[in-house]
Design an enzyme around this catalytic site. Structure first.
Site, mmCIF file in Angstrom:
data_model
loop_
_atom_site.group_PDB
_atom_site.id
_atom_site.type_symbol
_atom_site.label_atom_id
_atom_site.label_comp_id
_atom_site.label_asym_id
_atom_site.label_seq_id
_atom_site.Cartn_x
_atom_site.Cartn_y
_atom_site.Cartn_z
ATOM 1 N N GLU A 60 -8.485 -3.699 12.170
ATOM 2 C CA GLU A 60 -7.663 -3.251 11.043
ATOM 3 C C GLU A 60 -7.748 -1.736 10.881
ATOM 4 O O GLU A 60 -6.777 -1.079 10.529
ATOM 5 C CB GLU A 60 -8.139 -3.931 9.767
ATOM 6 C CG GLU A 60 -7.314 -3.576 8.558
ATOM 7 C CD GLU A 60 -7.772 -4.305 7.308
ATOM 8 O OE1 GLU A 60 -7.187 -4.039 6.251
ATOM 9 O OE2 GLU A 60 -8.704 -5.129 7.380
ATOM 10 N N HIS A 61 -8.934 -1.181 11.125
ATOM 11 C CA HIS A 61 -9.151 0.262 11.039
ATOM 12 C C HIS A 61 -9.682 0.744 12.379
ATOM 13 O O HIS A 61 -10.579 0.121 12.942
ATOM 14 C CB HIS A 61 -10.172 0.606 9.959
ATOM 15 C CG HIS A 61 -9.782 0.131 8.606
ATOM 16 N ND1 HIS A 61 -8.874 0.799 7.822
ATOM 17 C CD2 HIS A 61 -10.156 -0.956 7.901
ATOM 18 C CE1 HIS A 61 -8.710 0.149 6.699
ATOM 19 N NE2 HIS A 61 -9.479 -0.927 6.719
#
Length: 113
Positions: A88-89
Site C-alpha cells: 500500500e505504501h
C-alpha cells in the site's frame, strides 16, 4: 515497504518502517528490500532501539512477526519484489538517478498493461 540501496540512511529506513508498524492491529507486514547487506543489517537493530518510543501498542508484535527483509542484487530485482507484494505504501531510499530509473521502469510497465 522500503526499497533501499547503499546510499540509504539506516535510521531513516527504520523510522519509516516503524511508522507503518504503528498502524492497525499488529498483524501488518512491513517489508525492506535492499541491494546493500550493510544497510539491511543496520536497519533491524535501529528499529528495535527506536521501538520503545513508538506510540502504537502493536509495534513490537509487527517487528517480531511481520518484518521481512529481502536482499536483491539490483534495484530492478527490488522493483520486481515490490510488484509481487504490491504494498500500500512504497518508499524509495535510493540515489536520485536510481529513483528516476525506477520511476521510468514503473511507468513503462503500466503502459504495457
Amino acid at each position: 515497504m522500503v526499497i533501499a540501496d547503499g546510499t540509504a540512511r539506516a535510521d531513516y529506513a527504520a523510522a519509516d518502517l516503524l511508522a507503518q508498524a504503528e498502524h492497525g492491529s499488529g498483524k501488518e507486514k512491513i517489508y525492506l528490500v535492499s541491494t546493500s547487506a550493510r544497510v539491511r543489517a543496520a536497519i533491524m537493530p535501529k528499529s528495535k532501539r527506536s521501538c520503545p518510543a513508538c506510540s502504537g501498542p502493536s509495534d513490537p508484535q509487527v517487528l517480531a512477526n511481520g518484518f521481512l527483509a529481502v536482499e536483491t542484487e539490483t534495484l530492478e530485482q527490488a522493483a520486481d519484489v515490490a510488484n509481487v507484494i504490491a504494498p500500500e505504501h512504497l518508499e524509495l531510499l535510493v540515489a536520485p538517478r536510481a529513483a528516476a530509473r525506477l520511476t521510468r521502469r514503473s511507468q513503462q510497465r503500466v503502459r504495457s498493461w
